[in-house]
Design a protein around this motif. Sequence first.
Motif, PDB file in Angstrom:
ATOM      1  N   TRP A   1       0.878  -1.314   0.416  1.00 34.61           N
ATOM      2  CA  TRP A   1      -0.268   0.134   0.215  1.00 34.61           C
ATOM      3  C   TRP A   1       1.316   0.861  -0.094  1.00 34.61           C
ATOM      4  CZ3 TRP A   1      -4.924  -0.309  -1.559  1.00 34.61           C
ATOM      5  CH2 TRP A   1      -5.258  -1.628  -1.408  1.00 34.61           C
ATOM      6  N   ARG A   2       2.039   0.975   0.901  1.00 42.36           N
ATOM      7  CA  ARG A   2       2.254   2.287   0.412  1.00 42.36           C
ATOM      8  C   ARG A   2       3.418   2.801  -0.537  1.00 42.36           C
ATOM      9  NH1 ARG A   2       7.220   1.636   6.072  1.00 42.36           N
ATOM     10  NH2 ARG A   2       5.167   1.100   7.488  1.00 42.36           N
ATOM     11  N   SER A   3       3.560   2.129  -1.875  1.00 41.24           N
ATOM     12  CA  SER A   3       4.074   2.456  -3.256  1.00 41.24           C
ATOM     13  C   SER A   3       3.002   3.412  -4.055  1.00 41.24           C
ATOM     14  CB  SER A   3       4.514   1.224  -3.341  1.00 41.24           C
ATOM     15  OG  SER A   3       2.657   0.202  -4.223  1.00 41.24           O
ATOM     16  N   ILE A   4       2.288   3.196  -3.520  1.00 40.81           N
ATOM     17  CA  ILE A   4       0.724   3.642  -4.341  1.00 40.81           C
ATOM     18  C   ILE A   4       0.846   5.796  -3.437  1.00 40.81           C
ATOM     19  CG2 ILE A   4      -1.095   3.897  -1.985  1.00 40.81           C
ATOM     20  CD1 ILE A   4      -2.910   3.495  -4.915  1.00 40.81           C
ATOM     21  N   PHE A   5       1.023   5.906  -2.527  1.00 40.65           N
ATOM     22  CA  PHE A   5       1.601   7.520  -1.726  1.00 40.65           C
ATOM     23  C   PHE A   5       2.604   7.736  -2.844  1.00 40.65           C
ATOM     24  CE2 PHE A   5      -1.238   4.502   1.052  1.00 40.65           C
ATOM     25  CZ  PHE A   5      -2.569   5.976   0.630  1.00 40.65           C
ATOM     26  N   ARG A   6       3.177   6.778  -2.987  1.00 41.99           N
ATOM     27  CA  ARG A   6       4.151   7.499  -3.528  1.00 41.99           C
ATOM     28  C   ARG A   6       4.302   8.045  -4.985  1.00 41.99           C
ATOM     29  NH1 ARG A   6       7.304   3.269  -0.895  1.00 41.99           N
ATOM     30  NH2 ARG A   6       7.766   1.601  -2.315  1.00 41.99           N
ATOM     31  N   ALA A   7       3.733   7.067  -5.811  1.00 49.37           N
ATOM     32  CA  ALA A   7       3.599   7.361  -6.917  1.00 49.37           C
ATOM     33  C   ALA A   7       2.804   8.774  -7.415  1.00 49.37           C
ATOM     34  CB  ALA A   7       2.497   6.900  -7.549  1.00 49.37           C
ATOM     35  N   PRO A   8       3.295   9.305  -7.690  1.00 51.54           N
ATOM     36  CA  PRO A   8       2.741  11.207  -9.029  1.00 51.54           C
ATOM     37  C   PRO A   8       1.572  11.511  -8.963  1.00 51.54           C
ATOM     38  CG  PRO A   8       5.178  11.658  -8.850  1.00 51.54           C
ATOM     39  CD  PRO A   8       4.902   9.637  -8.385  1.00 51.54           C
ATOM     40  N   ILE A   9       1.147  10.204 -10.173  1.00 45.83           N
ATOM     41  CA  ILE A   9      -0.230  10.193 -10.460  1.00 45.83           C
ATOM     42  C   ILE A   9      -1.495   9.960  -9.014  1.00 45.83           C
ATOM     43  CG2 ILE A   9      -0.593   7.567 -10.500  1.00 45.83           C
ATOM     44  CD1 ILE A   9      -1.413   7.448 -13.051  1.00 45.83           C
ATOM     45  N   VAL A  10      -1.591   9.491  -8.344  1.00 39.71           N
ATOM     46  CA  VAL A  10      -2.305   9.218  -7.448  1.00 39.71           C
ATOM     47  C   VAL A  10      -2.499  11.085  -6.810  1.00 39.71           C
ATOM     48  CG1 VAL A  10      -2.822   9.000  -4.970  1.00 39.71           C
ATOM     49  CG2 VAL A  10      -1.765   7.548  -6.419  1.00 39.71           C
ATOM     50  N   TYR A  11      -1.144  11.421  -7.176  1.00 41.46           N
ATOM     51  CA  TYR A  11      -1.745  13.587  -6.657  1.00 41.46           C
ATOM     52  C   TYR A  11      -2.357  14.230  -7.580  1.00 41.46           C
ATOM     53  CZ  TYR A  11       0.479  11.404  -2.454  1.00 41.46           C
ATOM     54  OH  TYR A  11       1.177  11.114  -1.267  1.00 41.46           O
ATOM     55  N   ALA A  12      -2.069  13.812  -9.036  1.00 46.33           N
ATOM     56  CA  ALA A  12      -2.226  14.407 -10.185  1.00 46.33           C
ATOM     57  C   ALA A  12      -3.872  14.094  -9.869  1.00 46.33           C
ATOM     58  CB  ALA A  12      -1.815  13.959 -11.461  1.00 46.33           C
ATOM     59  N   ALA A  13      -4.311  12.961  -9.877  1.00 45.67           N
ATOM     60  CA  ALA A  13      -6.022  12.263  -9.525  1.00 45.67           C
ATOM     61  C   ALA A  13      -6.460  12.750  -8.191  1.00 45.67           C
ATOM     62  CB  ALA A  13      -5.924  10.767  -9.759  1.00 45.67           C
ATOM     63  N   ILE A  14      -6.220  13.383  -7.344  1.00 47.20           N
ATOM     64  CA  ILE A  14      -6.442  13.933  -6.653  1.00 47.20           C
ATOM     65  C   ILE A  14      -7.134  15.736  -7.061  1.00 47.20           C
ATOM     66  CG2 ILE A  14      -6.305  14.807  -4.079  1.00 47.20           C
ATOM     67  CD1 ILE A  14      -5.342  12.582  -3.872  1.00 47.20           C
TER      68      ILE A  14
END
Length: 292
Positions: free
Chosen positions: A147-160
């Motif tokens: 689960w930690r890997s997903i929060f290191r992906a810039p695409i997640v913050y772009a999605a938010i």
Amino acid sequence: MYAEIIAIIAPVFICAAVGFGWARSGQPFDTQLISALVMNIGAPCLIVGTLGKVDMPAAHFSQIMMATVLVLLITAALSWLLCLLLGLSLRAFVTPLCFPNSGNMGLPLSLFAFGDEGLAVALGVFLVMSCCHFSLGLALVSGRGSWRSIFRAPIVYAAILAAALVYSGQQLPGWLQNTVDLLGGLSIPLMLITLGVSLQRLRISDVYLSLCLAAARLLMGLAVGLLVVEILDLQGVVAAVVVLQSAMPAAVFNYLLAHRYNQQPEAVAGMVVISTLLSLLWLPFVLHLVLI
């Protein structure tokens, strides 16, 4: 209709052929560097830049996310069942059966077929699939929680950020919009060229197994996409792009995960290569279906 389909498909395969030819000629190509640039800079900027300026109702964005999650859930269940019936490794094959190439191929095809509106819908599908691939897919292949890997992906913050822009109806300042448009513009060409390079470098071992699994990925993806569109009563471009993205061949990233965690990488590579080659004949049929 056929001329329209060729105009949509030809640029995608020509760009991939450029990458294939580049790798075949022995020219240097740092796949790791290019992939990092695309996933950490280009794709996040493309998501924010496109979703931030396209006039998409918030309800449509919610539909896209719900449809993508439903596609993944149904496809994962069918993939799990298929692997059990065939006696195949769940860790090796559920993920490549489940996750299509919604980035390298799905984004440009949606753009050429439906313009900026289609690209915006495809990006919504892509970001949900990417987040699930980097978390649940990675956890399944590796055999441990990630689960930690997903929060290191810039695409997640772009999605938010993109979701905040869509739901609030706000837009980026002009200078920032131009900047993310410029950086996001590098994504699609580099994705396609990298796809071609990757296909040239992959090696197939069990052709029969790879062919069967490749056909299963394409047929299952289309069937599930059509089913989800019917269940959620999706219409127009949203429905067409959800079906198109669901029917894509197996994503190259599946091979990278299989290789990293030693989960039958040669068979997964064969599945990626053969499903992509089959899509030369498959995608015209899918496009004809969604363009009618």
